[in-house]
Structure formats: C-alpha cells, structure tokens
Write a protein that holds these residues in place. Structure first.
Motif, mmCIF file in Angstrom:
data_model
loop_
_atom_site.group_PDB
_atom_site.id
_atom_site.type_symbol
_atom_site.label_atom_id
_atom_site.label_comp_id
_atom_site.label_asym_id
_atom_site.label_seq_id
_atom_site.Cartn_x
_atom_site.Cartn_y
_atom_site.Cartn_z
ATOM 1 N N GLY A 280 32.452 42.076 -4.574
ATOM 2 C CA GLY A 280 32.243 43.391 -5.163
ATOM 3 C C GLY A 280 31.033 44.104 -4.625
ATOM 4 O O GLY A 280 30.748 44.025 -3.427
ATOM 5 N N TRP A 281 30.295 44.793 -5.506
ATOM 6 C CA TRP A 281 29.131 45.584 -5.093
ATOM 7 C C TRP A 281 28.001 45.421 -6.101
ATOM 8 O O TRP A 281 28.243 45.276 -7.307
ATOM 9 C CB TRP A 281 29.493 47.070 -5.004
ATOM 10 C CG TRP A 281 30.205 47.446 -3.746
ATOM 11 C CD1 TRP A 281 29.655 47.928 -2.582
ATOM 12 C CD2 TRP A 281 31.611 47.362 -3.503
ATOM 13 N NE1 TRP A 281 30.635 48.144 -1.637
ATOM 14 C CE2 TRP A 281 31.845 47.802 -2.177
ATOM 15 C CE3 TRP A 281 32.701 46.948 -4.276
ATOM 16 C CZ2 TRP A 281 33.111 47.856 -1.615
ATOM 17 C CZ3 TRP A 281 33.971 46.989 -3.718
ATOM 18 C CH2 TRP A 281 34.165 47.438 -2.401
ATOM 19 N N GLN A 282 26.777 45.445 -5.607
ATOM 20 C CA GLN A 282 25.588 45.566 -6.446
ATOM 21 C C GLN A 282 25.238 47.046 -6.519
ATOM 22 O O GLN A 282 25.089 47.696 -5.487
ATOM 23 C CB GLN A 282 24.418 44.780 -5.862
ATOM 24 C CG GLN A 282 24.600 43.269 -5.842
ATOM 25 C CD GLN A 282 24.658 42.642 -7.221
ATOM 26 O OE1 GLN A 282 25.474 41.771 -7.486
ATOM 27 N NE2 GLN A 282 23.787 43.081 -8.116
ATOM 28 N N VAL A 283 25.116 47.566 -7.736
ATOM 29 C CA VAL A 283 24.968 49.004 -7.936
ATOM 30 C C VAL A 283 23.652 49.302 -8.656
ATOM 31 O O VAL A 283 23.313 48.642 -9.649
ATOM 32 C CB VAL A 283 26.148 49.573 -8.749
ATOM 33 C CG1 VAL A 283 25.920 51.041 -9.093
ATOM 34 C CG2 VAL A 283 27.453 49.405 -7.973
ATOM 35 N N THR A 284 22.937 50.307 -8.148
ATOM 36 C CA THR A 284 21.726 50.809 -8.793
ATOM 37 C C THR A 284 21.812 52.329 -8.839
ATOM 38 O O THR A 284 22.185 52.968 -7.836
ATOM 39 C CB THR A 284 20.468 50.396 -8.011
ATOM 40 O OG1 THR A 284 20.355 48.964 -8.020
ATOM 41 C CG2 THR A 284 19.212 51.002 -8.619
ATOM 42 N N GLY A 285 21.509 52.924 -9.991
ATOM 43 C CA GLY A 285 21.581 54.384 -10.053
ATOM 44 C C GLY A 285 21.228 54.936 -11.408
ATOM 45 O O GLY A 285 21.014 54.199 -12.385
ATOM 46 N N ARG A 286 21.186 56.274 -11.457
ATOM 47 C CA ARG A 286 20.941 57.015 -12.693
ATOM 48 C C ARG A 286 22.003 58.097 -12.779
ATOM 49 O O ARG A 286 22.251 58.814 -11.806
ATOM 50 C CB ARG A 286 19.549 57.650 -12.676
ATOM 51 C CG ARG A 286 18.426 56.655 -12.455
ATOM 52 C CD ARG A 286 17.106 57.386 -12.206
ATOM 53 N NE ARG A 286 16.623 58.040 -13.403
ATOM 54 C CZ ARG A 286 15.854 57.453 -14.322
ATOM 55 N NH1 ARG A 286 15.482 56.195 -14.165
ATOM 56 N NH2 ARG A 286 15.446 58.100 -15.389
ATOM 57 N N TRP A 287 22.618 58.225 -13.958
ATOM 58 C CA TRP A 287 23.703 59.196 -14.120
ATOM 59 C C TRP A 287 23.400 60.150 -15.268
ATOM 60 O O TRP A 287 23.343 59.745 -16.431
ATOM 61 C CB TRP A 287 25.031 58.474 -14.378
ATOM 62 C CG TRP A 287 25.521 57.693 -13.206
ATOM 63 C CD1 TRP A 287 26.362 58.122 -12.218
ATOM 64 C CD2 TRP A 287 25.206 56.325 -12.905
ATOM 65 N NE1 TRP A 287 26.582 57.108 -11.315
ATOM 66 C CE2 TRP A 287 25.881 55.993 -11.708
ATOM 67 C CE3 TRP A 287 24.412 55.347 -13.517
ATOM 68 C CZ2 TRP A 287 25.801 54.734 -11.125
ATOM 69 C CZ3 TRP A 287 24.313 54.096 -12.932
ATOM 70 C CH2 TRP A 287 25.011 53.797 -11.751
ATOM 71 N N TYR A 288 23.173 61.415 -14.932
ATOM 72 C CA TYR A 288 23.023 62.500 -15.905
ATOM 73 C C TYR A 288 24.341 63.279 -15.899
ATOM 74 O O TYR A 288 24.860 63.580 -14.809
ATOM 75 C CB TYR A 288 21.906 63.457 -15.505
ATOM 76 C CG TYR A 288 20.517 62.861 -15.379
ATOM 77 C CD1 TYR A 288 19.649 62.848 -16.455
ATOM 78 C CD2 TYR A 288 20.086 62.326 -14.166
ATOM 79 C CE1 TYR A 288 18.367 62.327 -16.336
ATOM 80 C CE2 TYR A 288 18.806 61.804 -14.047
ATOM 81 C CZ TYR A 288 17.953 61.804 -15.125
ATOM 82 O OH TYR A 288 16.679 61.289 -15.015
#
Length: 303
Positions: free
Chosen positions: A123-131
């Motif tokens: 799969g994937w390692q995900v980093t983020g911010r969602w507004y």
C-alpha cells in the motif's frame, strides 16, 4: 422515497429546537445525531447488502433539502455523510466490508489531494492535512484525496483513500458564521499506512471504472462527478425555502422603513420581490430534480 422525506420533515421541530445549540457548540448534539440515526437518514447511500437503504440521488436531494429547512449545518452533515458513504460503496469489496461492518458507519471526507504518499509493500504511507472535513467530530472513517507516489518520487495517480477516523488527528479550525455546526475542521494524517484495497483511482472513477465487484444496486453505478457536484446544491435548496418562509411570515408584521406602508405585505414592490425569490428557488429545485433524475436513469440503465 416519500417515507424518508416524511421522516426528515418530522425531525424539523427537533432541529429548530437545537439550532442555537448546534451553532454555539459547533457540532450536532447527541440528541439530534441519535434521532437522525433512528430515522436512518445517514444510511441512504449504504448498499442494501450491508444493511443500508441503497436509495438514489433524487432521494438524497429531497432528504437533504427537507433537513436544511430546519437547520443548515445538520443538513450539511447528513449530505456529506451520505455522499461519502456512497464514495465508499465504490471501493473494492474488502474496504467496504471494513467500513460497513459498523451498522452506523459515518464516512466524511475531503477530495482535495493535499497530502504526500510513499509506496510501500502492500500500500502507501500517507501524510497530509485536509481542510475542511465536514462532520469531523462525528466521523467513523474518512475518504481523503491523495496523490499516489512511487518509491522514486514519481506521482502515478490521483486517488481517494479510506482511513479510520481513529488514525487521524483533528485540528479545530472551523468558526464560519451560520454554519459552525458542520464541524468542518482539518483532518491530519502523520505517516498513516493505507493498504492497497482502500485506494480508489480518481481518473478511473471519473471514467466510470469503479473497482467495486458488486454493481447490482443502481446507486453504485451512478456517475462520479455529477453526484459529487449535485449533492452540494441540495442543502441550499432547503435553506432558500426556509429563508423565503421566514420573510413571508414576518411580512404581515413589519413596516417598510421610510414609507407609508404599515406592513411589507401591503407593498406591491415587496410582493414582486417575494414572487421573484420564490420563482428562483423553485427553478433551482426543478433543475436539481432533473439532474438527479438523469443520474438515476443512467444508473438504472447501466450506462
């Protein structure tokens, strides 16, 4: 469909009673959330095979508008949960089984790919911010926009990923006047693992190629962008109706300032403005109904 609309209308007194609290607390209170749950108004788009109602776009439109006539923030929550539950119904079956194992699953989401990802084994390692993730406090899962990046740093796709709400942090950022109760806060992922079965390609979905294995329910065949666009109009129709009703109710008691009219209702100019507003709201509703009917008809035909 009518029974569900009737359930929404029956909840309007409760929503109006709690409207001030919803705005002040910046979230929908448990009493209202429980009533919505009992009425099944946030299960409209969950497939029937998972115990949902598996309705259609027209039903989602009508229910959202009816709820908005009493409270806009609550309608926005109902609308966004239903459309994000619908998005979940397009994912591969293992992902749906995980999410809909909870009979009261509430998926919220932000489709903007405001994140980074790194491909790893499985799969994937995900980093983020969602507004801005509407319904953030009430969410059990989130569907989030992510660019898919290989180990060499090449972006190979734009995707939506499903992440348990428990794996995400909330930054409390939402203070928008009039819609504070939507709880549209920022969701934060810090190096969260997303398995491949919880990934949906956006370009493929736009082309109508969903990875879902079971397509016997028409709603899971509905067109991607038309559904996502139309749902945003549904609460606004109800808000327009509520505003019009409010002004008409006051018209027999309020004078027209700087004129000889004792009431607004006695003014021909005011009457014409009310008629124009009513016509615009009704026209918007009719356009929305036609769009919903087009979506549902094409889905029924499997086109």
């Amino acid at each position: 469909m009518q029974e569900l609309i009737d359930r929404a209308v029956a909840l309007q007194p409760l929503l109006r009673e709690h409207a001030t609290k919803i705005d002040a607390d910046r979230r929908v209170p448990d009493e209202v959330l429980d009533a919505l749950t009992r009425a099944e108004l946030m299960r409209l788009s969950i497939p029937k095979r998972y115990g949902g109602l598996g309705t259609d776009m027209r039903t989602m439109l009508e229910v959202s508008a009816a709820v908005a006539e009493a409270d806009g923030s609550t309608s926005w929550l109902v609308t966004l949960v239903n459309v994000c539950n619908w998005l979940t119904s397009l994912f591969p079956e293992p992902a749906q089984q995980e999410v809909f194992a909870d009979p009261h699953a509430r998926v919220t989401g932000v489709l903007t790919p405001s994140a980074t990802s790194v491909e790893v084994d499985g799969g994937w390692q995900v980093t983020g911010r969602w507004y801005y993730n509407s319904g953030s406090w009430h969410s059990t899962w989130a569907v989030l926009g992510v660019p898919l990046t290989t180990v060499t740093g090449e972006v190979v796709d734009q995707a939506l990923v499903l992440v348990p709400r428990a794996d995400l942090e909330i930054e409390d950022t939402w203070f928008v006047t009039g819609m504070r109760g939507t709880a549209s806060n920022c969701l934060i992922a810090d190096d969260v693992f997303v398995p491949a079965h919880r990934v949906l390609s956006v370009p493929a979905a736009i082309a109508g190629n969903y990875p879902v294995a079971t397509t016997d329910e028409p709603l899971t065949r509905s067109a991607f962008i038309p559904v996502l666009a139309l749902v945003l109009a549904c609460p606004q129709i109800g808000l327009g109706r509520a505003a019009l009703k409010y002004v008409i109710e006051k018209a027999g008691k309020k004078a027209v300032t700087y004129t000889f009219y004792d009431t607004q209702a006695a003014s021909t100019a005011f009457q014409l403005q009310i008629a124009e507003a009513a016509n615009k709201i009704d026209t918007a509703y009719l356009h929305a109904v036609r769009a919903a009917t087009d979506i549902d008809t094409w889905a029924l035909r499997g086109e």
